[in-house]
Scaffold this motif. Structure first.
Motif, PDB file in Angstrom:
ATOM      1  N   MET A 227     -35.212  21.079  62.795  1.00 33.35           N
ATOM      2  CA  MET A 227     -33.893  20.667  62.304  1.00 33.35           C
ATOM      3  C   MET A 227     -33.623  19.327  62.693  1.00 33.35           C
ATOM      4  SD  MET A 227     -31.956  24.506  62.706  1.00 33.35           S
ATOM      5  CE  MET A 227     -30.404  23.923  62.035  1.00 33.35           C
ATOM      6  N   ILE A 228     -33.824  19.013  63.951  1.00 36.20           N
ATOM      7  CA  ILE A 228     -33.227  17.782  64.392  1.00 36.20           C
ATOM      8  C   ILE A 228     -34.364  16.675  63.767  1.00 36.20           C
ATOM      9  CG2 ILE A 228     -33.681  16.406  66.433  1.00 36.20           C
ATOM     10  CD1 ILE A 228     -32.839  18.855  68.223  1.00 36.20           C
ATOM     11  N   LYS A 229     -35.353  16.858  63.685  1.00 33.21           N
ATOM     12  CA  LYS A 229     -36.306  16.098  63.153  1.00 33.21           C
ATOM     13  C   LYS A 229     -36.125  15.711  61.353  1.00 33.21           C
ATOM     14  CE  LYS A 229     -40.591  15.631  65.733  1.00 33.21           C
ATOM     15  NZ  LYS A 229     -40.344  14.261  66.276  1.00 33.21           N
ATOM     16  N   LEU A 230     -35.715  16.838  60.885  1.00 34.58           N
ATOM     17  CA  LEU A 230     -35.428  16.854  59.465  1.00 34.58           C
ATOM     18  C   LEU A 230     -34.052  16.384  59.155  1.00 34.58           C
ATOM     19  CD1 LEU A 230     -37.430  19.895  58.314  1.00 34.58           C
ATOM     20  CD2 LEU A 230     -38.021  17.242  58.038  1.00 34.58           C
ATOM     21  N   GLY A 231     -33.066  16.304  60.338  1.00 36.75           N
ATOM     22  CA  GLY A 231     -31.514  15.791  60.020  1.00 36.75           C
ATOM     23  C   GLY A 231     -30.544  16.710  59.658  1.00 36.75           C
ATOM     24  N   HIS A 232     -31.026  18.105  59.803  1.00 37.88           N
ATOM     25  CA  HIS A 232     -30.222  18.930  59.369  1.00 37.88           C
ATOM     26  C   HIS A 232     -29.499  19.624  60.622  1.00 37.88           C
ATOM     27  CE1 HIS A 232     -31.919  19.627  55.438  1.00 37.88           C
ATOM     28  NE2 HIS A 232     -33.051  19.575  55.921  1.00 37.88           N
ATOM     29  N   PHE A 233     -29.351  18.879  61.731  1.00 36.80           N
ATOM     30  CA  PHE A 233     -28.685  19.221  62.879  1.00 36.80           C
ATOM     31  C   PHE A 233     -27.172  18.603  62.966  1.00 36.80           C
ATOM     32  CE2 PHE A 233     -27.473  19.216  67.291  1.00 36.80           C
ATOM     33  CZ  PHE A 233     -27.758  20.717  67.823  1.00 36.80           C
ATOM     34  N   GLN A 234     -26.358  19.420  62.782  1.00 37.22           N
ATOM     35  CA  GLN A 234     -25.013  19.157  62.831  1.00 37.22           C
ATOM     36  C   GLN A 234     -24.228  19.631  64.142  1.00 37.22           C
ATOM     37  OE1 GLN A 234     -23.488  20.990  59.094  1.00 37.22           O
ATOM     38  NE2 GLN A 234     -24.092  19.151  57.780  1.00 37.22           N
ATOM     39  N   ARG A 235     -23.168  18.807  64.262  1.00 36.62           N
ATOM     40  CA  ARG A 235     -22.394  19.311  65.449  1.00 36.62           C
ATOM     41  C   ARG A 235     -21.686  20.601  65.005  1.00 36.62           C
ATOM     42  NH1 ARG A 235     -16.846  18.278  67.012  1.00 36.62           N
ATOM     43  NH2 ARG A 235     -16.446  17.455  64.883  1.00 36.62           N
ATOM     44  N   TRP A 236     -21.435  21.653  66.065  1.00 35.70           N
ATOM     45  CA  TRP A 236     -20.906  23.048  65.731  1.00 35.70           C
ATOM     46  C   TRP A 236     -19.572  22.934  65.761  1.00 35.70           C
ATOM     47  CZ3 TRP A 236     -24.343  24.848  70.088  1.00 35.70           C
ATOM     48  CH2 TRP A 236     -25.827  25.136  69.735  1.00 35.70           C
ATOM     49  N   GLU A 237     -18.932  23.453  64.703  1.00 39.47           N
ATOM     50  CA  GLU A 237     -17.637  23.180  64.316  1.00 39.47           C
ATOM     51  C   GLU A 237     -16.731  24.372  64.530  1.00 39.47           C
ATOM     52  OE1 GLU A 237     -17.119  20.863  60.649  1.00 39.47           O
ATOM     53  OE2 GLU A 237     -18.725  19.598  61.230  1.00 39.47           O
ATOM     54  N   GLY A 238     -17.223  25.275  65.094  1.00 41.71           N
ATOM     55  CA  GLY A 238     -16.418  26.659  65.263  1.00 41.71           C
ATOM     56  C   GLY A 238     -16.627  27.370  63.987  1.00 41.71           C
ATOM     57  N   PHE A 239     -15.749  28.342  64.048  1.00 42.85           N
ATOM     58  CA  PHE A 239     -16.007  29.423  62.810  1.00 42.85           C
ATOM     59  C   PHE A 239     -15.407  28.783  61.582  1.00 42.85           C
ATOM     60  CE2 PHE A 239     -16.598  32.606  66.174  1.00 42.85           C
ATOM     61  CZ  PHE A 239     -17.616  33.306  65.655  1.00 42.85           C
ATOM     62  N   GLN A 240     -15.995  29.165  60.550  1.00 41.87           N
ATOM     63  CA  GLN A 240     -15.704  28.577  59.198  1.00 41.87           C
ATOM     64  C   GLN A 240     -15.680  29.788  58.001  1.00 41.87           C
ATOM     65  OE1 GLN A 240     -17.572  25.043  57.966  1.00 41.87           O
ATOM     66  NE2 GLN A 240     -17.344  23.910  60.074  1.00 41.87           N
TER      67      GLN A 240
END
Length: 139
Positions: free
Chosen positions: A21-34
């Motif tokens: 996920m990090i290498k493919l750029g899919h890692f996002q900052r966790w933003e809580g429940f949505q």
């Protein structure tokens, strides 16, 4: 030796997934429940896990079934956390009969409905589920 290999499989798979996920750029900052709708497949498997866990822990003679998904929120962490609110009801099927689906709901004096809010942690791609928190009240 097989037991040791088994115990490392899930953590190793999680680590590999995180690295990808990090290498493919899919890692996002966790933003809580949505408020994001669950896919039908994730909803079915998550709610199935929830009601199985509820029935296993319950002292009731009868099985309960999910009647309605009231609210669903999700949060991405090392897996997916679902915060769900559901209405469940007592069925006419007794525990230990082997039947857990398509049981008619109780309609007489044994009728009982609950509203449950549960936090369920899942790693859907390895079919892993854990009930972290659950509270139910009469509806």
């Amino acid at each position: 030796v097989e037991m040791e290999a088994q115990s490392w499989r899930i953590p190793l798979l999680l680590l590999v997934t995180l690295i990808l996920m990090i290498k493919l750029g899919h890692f996002q900052r966790w933003e809580g429940f949505q408020e994001k709708p669950m896919s039908k497949q994730n909803m079915n498997s998550t709610l199935h896990f929830f009601i199985q866990s509820y029935n296993n822990a319950s002292n009731d003679t009868y099985l309960f079934q999910v009647q309605k998904l009231i609210r669903s929120q999700m949060q991405l962490t090392t897996g997916v956390e679902y915060l769900v609110t559901v209405k469940i009801g007592r069925t006419k099927c007794k525990k230990g009969t082997g039947r857990s689906t398509s049981c008619p709901m109780q309609s007489n004096k044994l009728k009982k409905s609950l509203i449950c809010t549960s936090l369920i942690y899942t790693v859907p791609w390895v079919n892993y589920y854990q009930l972290w928190n659950n509270s139910c009240q009469d509806s």
